[in-house]
Write a protein that holds these residues in place. Structure first.
Motif, PDB file in Angstrom:
ATOM      1  N   ALA A  32      23.117 -10.018  21.027  1.00  0.00           N
ATOM      2  CA  ALA A  32      22.074 -10.776  20.343  1.00  0.00           C
ATOM      3  C   ALA A  32      20.757 -10.000  20.349  1.00  0.00           C
ATOM      4  O   ALA A  32      20.062  -9.945  19.331  1.00  0.00           O
ATOM      5  N   ALA A  33      20.440  -9.385  21.474  1.00  0.00           N
ATOM      6  CA  ALA A  33      19.216  -8.587  21.564  1.00  0.00           C
ATOM      7  C   ALA A  33      19.287  -7.378  20.628  1.00  0.00           C
ATOM      8  O   ALA A  33      18.298  -7.040  19.968  1.00  0.00           O
ATOM      9  N   ARG A  34      20.460  -6.750  20.537  1.00  0.00           N
ATOM     10  CA  ARG A  34      20.632  -5.621  19.612  1.00  0.00           C
ATOM     11  C   ARG A  34      20.453  -6.075  18.164  1.00  0.00           C
ATOM     12  O   ARG A  34      19.860  -5.368  17.351  1.00  0.00           O
ATOM     13  N   ALA A  35      20.964  -7.251  17.842  1.00  0.00           N
ATOM     14  CA  ALA A  35      20.839  -7.778  16.476  1.00  0.00           C
ATOM     15  C   ALA A  35      19.373  -8.028  16.135  1.00  0.00           C
ATOM     16  O   ALA A  35      18.914  -7.681  15.038  1.00  0.00           O
ATOM     17  N   LEU A  36      18.606  -8.604  17.057  1.00  0.00           N
ATOM     18  CA  LEU A  36      17.187  -8.838  16.813  1.00  0.00           C
ATOM     19  C   LEU A  36      16.424  -7.523  16.710  1.00  0.00           C
ATOM     20  O   LEU A  36      15.535  -7.379  15.862  1.00  0.00           O
ATOM     21  N   ASN A  37      16.780  -6.541  17.534  1.00  0.00           N
ATOM     22  CA  ASN A  37      16.147  -5.221  17.448  1.00  0.00           C
ATOM     23  C   ASN A  37      16.463  -4.558  16.118  1.00  0.00           C
ATOM     24  O   ASN A  37      15.595  -3.907  15.514  1.00  0.00           O
ATOM     25  N   GLU A  38      17.687  -4.725  15.658  1.00  0.00           N
ATOM     26  CA  GLU A  38      18.093  -4.149  14.375  1.00  0.00           C
ATOM     27  C   GLU A  38      17.286  -4.762  13.227  1.00  0.00           C
ATOM     28  O   GLU A  38      16.811  -4.047  12.348  1.00  0.00           O
ATOM     29  N   LEU A  39      17.100  -6.070  13.262  1.00  0.00           N
ATOM     30  CA  LEU A  39      16.311  -6.747  12.227  1.00  0.00           C
ATOM     31  C   LEU A  39      14.852  -6.321  12.275  1.00  0.00           C
ATOM     32  O   LEU A  39      14.209  -6.154  11.239  1.00  0.00           O
ATOM     33  N   THR A  40      14.335  -6.104  13.473  1.00  0.00           N
ATOM     34  CA  THR A  40      12.954  -5.643  13.630  1.00  0.00           C
ATOM     35  C   THR A  40      12.805  -4.216  13.132  1.00  0.00           C
ATOM     36  O   THR A  40      11.856  -3.887  12.412  1.00  0.00           O
ATOM     37  N   ASP A  41      13.751  -3.359  13.506  1.00  0.00           N
ATOM     38  CA  ASP A  41      13.696  -1.957  13.084  1.00  0.00           C
ATOM     39  C   ASP A  41      13.783  -1.814  11.574  1.00  0.00           C
ATOM     40  O   ASP A  41      13.149  -0.936  10.992  1.00  0.00           O
ATOM     41  N   ARG A  42      14.573  -2.652  10.928  1.00  0.00           N
ATOM     42  CA  ARG A  42      14.746  -2.562   9.477  1.00  0.00           C
ATOM     43  C   ARG A  42      13.599  -3.218   8.715  1.00  0.00           C
ATOM     44  O   ARG A  42      13.474  -3.054   7.524  1.00  0.00           O
ATOM     45  N   GLY A  43      12.777  -4.018   9.398  1.00  0.00           N
ATOM     46  CA  GLY A  43      11.617  -4.631   8.756  1.00  0.00           C
ATOM     47  C   GLY A  43      11.839  -6.030   8.222  1.00  0.00           C
ATOM     48  O   GLY A  43      11.032  -6.518   7.434  1.00  0.00           O
ATOM     49  N   PHE A  44      12.896  -6.713   8.653  1.00  0.00           N
ATOM     50  CA  PHE A  44      13.143  -8.074   8.183  1.00  0.00           C
ATOM     51  C   PHE A  44      12.317  -9.098   8.954  1.00  0.00           C
ATOM     52  O   PHE A  44      11.943 -10.130   8.408  1.00  0.00           O
ATOM     53  N   ILE A  45      12.078  -8.822  10.224  1.00  0.00           N
ATOM     54  CA  ILE A  45      11.312  -9.737  11.068  1.00  0.00           C
ATOM     55  C   ILE A  45      10.306  -8.937  11.896  1.00  0.00           C
ATOM     56  O   ILE A  45      10.453  -7.725  12.066  1.00  0.00           O
ATOM     57  N   GLU A  46       9.294  -9.635  12.383  1.00  0.00           N
ATOM     58  CA  GLU A  46       8.293  -9.057  13.274  1.00  0.00           C
ATOM     59  C   GLU A  46       8.059 -10.022  14.425  1.00  0.00           C
ATOM     60  O   GLU A  46       8.188 -11.233  14.258  1.00  0.00           O
TER      61      GLU A  46
END
Length: 155
Positions: free
Chosen positions: A74-88
């Protein structure tokens, strides 16, 4: 039978739904996401009510419980979304040792206007590109080489 108003239009209201724009789904950032990250994004959007962007509380633990995955995944998924620019991250999580009260990280979806600051949607995911992996010398890896992650292009 459905009820209609005087102009002949249906008076039925739509239920809550999550819209995924076609341009977003066709972006390189979206196509590079793992299935867990895509599910995490949908889970995060399900907590958005139209007035709480920048205050969407979601911890890795609760995301893991909802998606039936491990907390690390779950933490990797949130990091992935942050890295790609979908969430901050709007506000980092915290735990007060004295009171024993924890607070989940609050997120901002870059697809929408921030309701706390009034900032316009940045849609950073549209500027992300896959980039090439470069092997660089590093003291952090056991064989001296690390892979640089894809980066976000800012204009």
């Amino acid at each position: 039978m459905a009820s209609h108003n005087q102009t002949g239009r249906s008076t039925r209201t739509l239920k809550n739904f999550i819209a995924l724009e076609k341009y977003m789904l066709a972006s390189p950032a979206w196509t590079s996401l793992s299935p867990n990250a895509r599910c995490a994004f949908i889970e995060l959007l399900s907590k958005y009510n139209g007035r709480n962007n920048g205050r969407i509380g979601l911890s890795g633990r609760s995301l893991a419980e909802h998606l039936h995955i491990s907390r690390a995944t779950a933490a990797r998924a949130l990091n992935e979304l942050t890295d790609r620019g979908f969430i901050e991250v709007a506000r980092k999580c915290g735990f007060n040792q004295k009171s024993g009260v924890g607070r989940a990280t609050e997120w901002r979806v870059t697809l929408y206007v921030c309701d706390t600051t009034g900032a316009r949607p940045s849609k950073k995911f549209m500027h992300w590109h896959a980039g090439k992996f470069h092997l660089t010398a590093s003291s952090q890896s056991h064989h001296g080489l690390t892979r640089e992650p894809p980066t976000l292009i800012t204009q």
